[in-house]
Design a protein around this motif. Sequence first.
Motif, PDB file in Angstrom:
ATOM      1  N   ARG A  90       1.275  -1.291   0.170  1.00 33.41           N
ATOM      2  CA  ARG A  90      -0.039  -0.126   0.018  1.00 33.41           C
ATOM      3  C   ARG A  90       1.035   1.371  -0.113  1.00 33.41           C
ATOM      4  O   ARG A  90       2.097   1.239   0.598  1.00 33.41           O
ATOM      5  N   ASP A  91       0.478   2.255  -0.964  1.00 34.06           N
ATOM      6  CA  ASP A  91       1.141   3.334  -0.739  1.00 34.06           C
ATOM      7  C   ASP A  91       1.037   4.297   0.260  1.00 34.06           C
ATOM      8  O   ASP A  91       0.672   4.026   1.638  1.00 34.06           O
ATOM      9  N   SER A  92       2.106   5.468   0.376  1.00 31.68           N
ATOM     10  CA  SER A  92       2.642   5.949   2.049  1.00 31.68           C
ATOM     11  C   SER A  92       1.011   6.623   1.811  1.00 31.68           C
ATOM     12  O   SER A  92       0.759   6.988   3.634  1.00 31.68           O
ATOM     13  N   SER A  93      -0.249   6.511   1.259  1.00 30.04           N
ATOM     14  CA  SER A  93      -1.103   7.676   1.071  1.00 30.04           C
ATOM     15  C   SER A  93      -2.032   7.122   2.463  1.00 30.04           C
ATOM     16  O   SER A  93      -2.963   8.180   2.439  1.00 30.04           O
ATOM     17  N   TYR A  94      -1.849   5.766   2.154  1.00 27.85           N
ATOM     18  CA  TYR A  94      -3.178   4.737   2.786  1.00 27.85           C
ATOM     19  C   TYR A  94      -2.763   5.410   4.371  1.00 27.85           C
ATOM     20  O   TYR A  94      -3.995   5.043   4.923  1.00 27.85           O
ATOM     21  N   GLY A  95      -1.430   5.395   4.661  1.00 25.78           N
ATOM     22  CA  GLY A  95      -1.508   5.974   5.735  1.00 25.78           C
ATOM     23  C   GLY A  95      -1.803   4.290   6.501  1.00 25.78           C
ATOM     24  O   GLY A  95      -1.392   2.845   6.217  1.00 25.78           O
ATOM     25  N   ALA A  96      -1.766   3.425   7.759  1.00 23.93           N
ATOM     26  CA  ALA A  96      -1.594   2.351   8.859  1.00 23.93           C
ATOM     27  C   ALA A  96      -2.926   1.984   8.719  1.00 23.93           C
ATOM     28  O   ALA A  96      -4.218   2.112   8.054  1.00 23.93           O
ATOM     29  N   TYR A  97      -3.129   0.641   9.067  1.00 25.55           N
ATOM     30  CA  TYR A  97      -4.468  -0.602   9.346  1.00 25.55           C
ATOM     31  C   TYR A  97      -4.761   0.571  10.228  1.00 25.55           C
ATOM     32  O   TYR A  97      -4.262  -0.062  11.042  1.00 25.55           O
ATOM     33  N   THR A  98      -6.037   0.810  10.043  1.00 26.51           N
ATOM     34  CA  THR A  98      -6.431   1.090  12.250  1.00 26.51           C
ATOM     35  C   THR A  98      -7.677  -0.276  12.397  1.00 26.51           C
ATOM     36  O   THR A  98      -7.943   0.233  13.336  1.00 26.51           O
ATOM     37  N   THR A  99      -8.604  -0.790  10.710  1.00 29.09           N
ATOM     38  CA  THR A  99      -9.224  -1.805  11.666  1.00 29.09           C
ATOM     39  C   THR A  99      -8.848  -2.577  11.323  1.00 29.09           C
ATOM     40  O   THR A  99      -8.330  -3.051  10.366  1.00 29.09           O
ATOM     41  N   VAL A 100     -10.007  -3.900  12.436  1.00 27.29           N
ATOM     42  CA  VAL A 100      -9.508  -5.299  11.481  1.00 27.29           C
ATOM     43  C   VAL A 100     -10.331  -5.815  10.309  1.00 27.29           C
ATOM     44  O   VAL A 100      -9.943  -6.345   9.767  1.00 27.29           O
ATOM     45  N   ASN A 101     -11.095  -4.716  10.190  1.00 32.37           N
ATOM     46  CA  ASN A 101     -12.118  -5.046   8.920  1.00 32.37           C
ATOM     47  C   ASN A 101     -10.507  -4.467   7.329  1.00 32.37           C
ATOM     48  O   ASN A 101     -10.803  -5.567   6.317  1.00 32.37           O
ATOM     49  N   GLN A 102      -9.877  -3.759   7.971  1.00 34.85           N
ATOM     50  CA  GLN A 102      -8.685  -3.489   6.945  1.00 34.85           C
ATOM     51  C   GLN A 102      -7.863  -3.950   6.401  1.00 34.85           C
ATOM     52  O   GLN A 102      -7.900  -4.947   5.804  1.00 34.85           O
ATOM     53  N   SER A 136      -7.250  -0.911  16.590  1.00 33.48           N
ATOM     54  CA  SER A 136      -8.241  -2.045  17.037  1.00 33.48           C
ATOM     55  C   SER A 136      -7.606  -3.019  15.964  1.00 33.48           C
ATOM     56  O   SER A 136      -7.365  -4.410  16.659  1.00 33.48           O
ATOM     57  N   ALA A 137      -6.765  -3.104  14.720  1.00 36.61           N
ATOM     58  CA  ALA A 137      -5.957  -3.742  13.887  1.00 36.61           C
ATOM     59  C   ALA A 137      -4.524  -3.931  14.648  1.00 36.61           C
ATOM     60  O   ALA A 137      -3.973  -5.034  15.057  1.00 36.61           O
ATOM     61  N   ARG A 138      -4.420  -2.958  15.241  1.00 39.40           N
ATOM     62  CA  ARG A 138      -2.788  -3.018  16.918  1.00 39.40           C
ATOM     63  C   ARG A 138      -3.934  -3.888  17.651  1.00 39.40           C
ATOM     64  O   ARG A 138      -3.355  -4.903  18.503  1.00 39.40           O
ATOM     65  N   ASP A 139      -4.809  -4.076  18.117  1.00 43.09           N
ATOM     66  CA  ASP A 139      -5.098  -4.825  19.239  1.00 43.09           C
ATOM     67  C   ASP A 139      -5.078  -6.638  18.541  1.00 43.09           C
ATOM     68  O   ASP A 139      -4.590  -7.332  19.163  1.00 43.09           O
ATOM     69  N   LEU A 140      -6.227  -5.861  17.670  1.00 42.57           N
ATOM     70  CA  LEU A 140      -5.480  -7.644  16.993  1.00 42.57           C
ATOM     71  C   LEU A 140      -4.416  -8.216  16.931  1.00 42.57           C
ATOM     72  O   LEU A 140      -3.923  -9.722  16.807  1.00 42.57           O
ATOM     73  N   ALA A 141      -3.529  -7.719  16.048  1.00 39.68           N
ATOM     74  CA  ALA A 141      -1.817  -8.296  16.625  1.00 39.68           C
ATOM     75  C   ALA A 141      -1.740  -8.447  17.675  1.00 39.68           C
ATOM     76  O   ALA A 141      -0.927  -9.428  18.257  1.00 39.68           O
ATOM     77  N   ASN A 142      -1.953  -7.781  19.024  1.00 35.55           N
ATOM     78  CA  ASN A 142      -1.341  -8.336  19.918  1.00 35.55           C
ATOM     79  C   ASN A 142      -2.370  -9.394  20.432  1.00 35.55           C
ATOM     80  O   ASN A 142      -1.977 -10.051  21.233  1.00 35.55           O
ATOM     81  N   ALA A 143      -3.813  -9.525  20.588  1.00 34.65           N
ATOM     82  CA  ALA A 143      -4.451 -10.765  20.540  1.00 34.65           C
ATOM     83  C   ALA A 143      -3.268 -12.671  19.857  1.00 34.65           C
ATOM     84  O   ALA A 143      -3.691 -13.165  19.989  1.00 34.65           O
TER      85      ALA A 143
END
Length: 460
Positions: A90-102, A136-143
């Motif tokens: 994903r290009d830099s303009s996408y930013g970070a994954y912020t949701t589990v759905n992403q 929430s994407a980081r929360d999934l990574a913690n899980a």
Amino acid sequence: MSLDSNVTGPTAVELFWKVPQPDDAGAQTADRFDWQAAMATGDGLALYEKALDSSGHLPEGNDCRIVCERHEDWALVVGDAVELVSAKHRDSSYGAYTTVNQLAGDGGVAHLFNRWHALDEKPTCRLVTTPGLADSARDLANAIQGLRQLRLAELPLAIAEKHRKPIADLCRSIRQHSKPKSLPAAWVQNSDPHNPTEAEQEQSARFLSMLDIEHTSLPRDFAPYAAANMYAKPLLERLGVDVPPDAIWQATHDLMRVRMRAAGPVPRGKLPAVLAYTPGASLPTIADLERADISRIVTMLDIDIVVKTAIAHPGGFRPLIRKPRLSRLAVKMAAGHCTDNSVERAEELRREYLDYWRQRLSGDPAARVEQARLRRRLHRISDEATTATSTAALQGRALWGEVQSRLEEFPESDIPAGMDSDLLLGGVCDLTSECKVWFSERFDVETEISRLRDERGQAS
């Protein structure tokens, strides 16, 4: 060497070859394909370095290999174990994954889950991606981290209360991004898909314990410059060899690109499979199935040969030195990742466009008004095409194609006499040369031209 594998029933590698894959998504855009090949090359060099003995030699009979474009973008096969790898740029303009759905959709985690399920939950899985993780994407990574620790310690995969929400969100997202035929039967039979059952959450927890998310990976704009030092240099240090790392990188990357296009050698070429189904013939073995896909496989012996050849002849594998074109049009299109052929064509069309108006203006007093009217139309078309392609990964290439499509629909009654859609495109190229149209973000063109001119002088 081994990868985690469920040892009961068929092995991961048996399932990997016997279970048909639902699609073969090998066709990629050039830039994305090159980035994926670079990431797979990094895996190949890491697997090769790990396979070397204490003397820096590849042990005889080593069977570690990378299989490209089967079930996922590639897979690492070591003994009876398999690791599926999905690579998502994903290009830099996408930013970070912020949701589990992403993560499930754009990150391809839902597809990984479905392939893991189809292979009887045997492989480990890895997502290689450029964005970071937040919210929430980081929360999934913690899980994932917590469940992996439980699995490695051979403890029950109990879902901690703090991990229940991201796991339930993952169940819903997997369902949203999957075709019903890909989902487990029990999931399809769930009458309330918005509320995942305990069994669905437990299966998702098992999957997460086998998943690794390798985020903030090297983006495509930096891969050609940094990959050699990041991936090839450590191998050369291990071997105690002093050669340029870009030679090793280029040679191995070329090998991986060929295999990812399923263009490797085939033992029997295109000879027909005669007498294949005679009475008494048996079902194909794992070796037969693997042999049929040999053109997609990179073995450690392949890499060993390539690395040793590159060490012996490093000059033959260094990247060719590009001679940049220094016109404003060429520099601006190159910044937008347009191909060399597109740049050549653009400069030729601009010359023809200028010749057209030079002849018209020399003998037609009304031509200047018509030229100004056409320039305004072309500028508006370019503006509209830029808006339409603003979210494209390779905006310059997308804009080039979008402008051409719109010019082909230009009303013939409005086209000046003797001009066609190609010359109209030449007009857009002229606007680009005047810095009125951009194929990338705006930048200091003259400074970039000076930099390229200095580089060319140093190279010569």
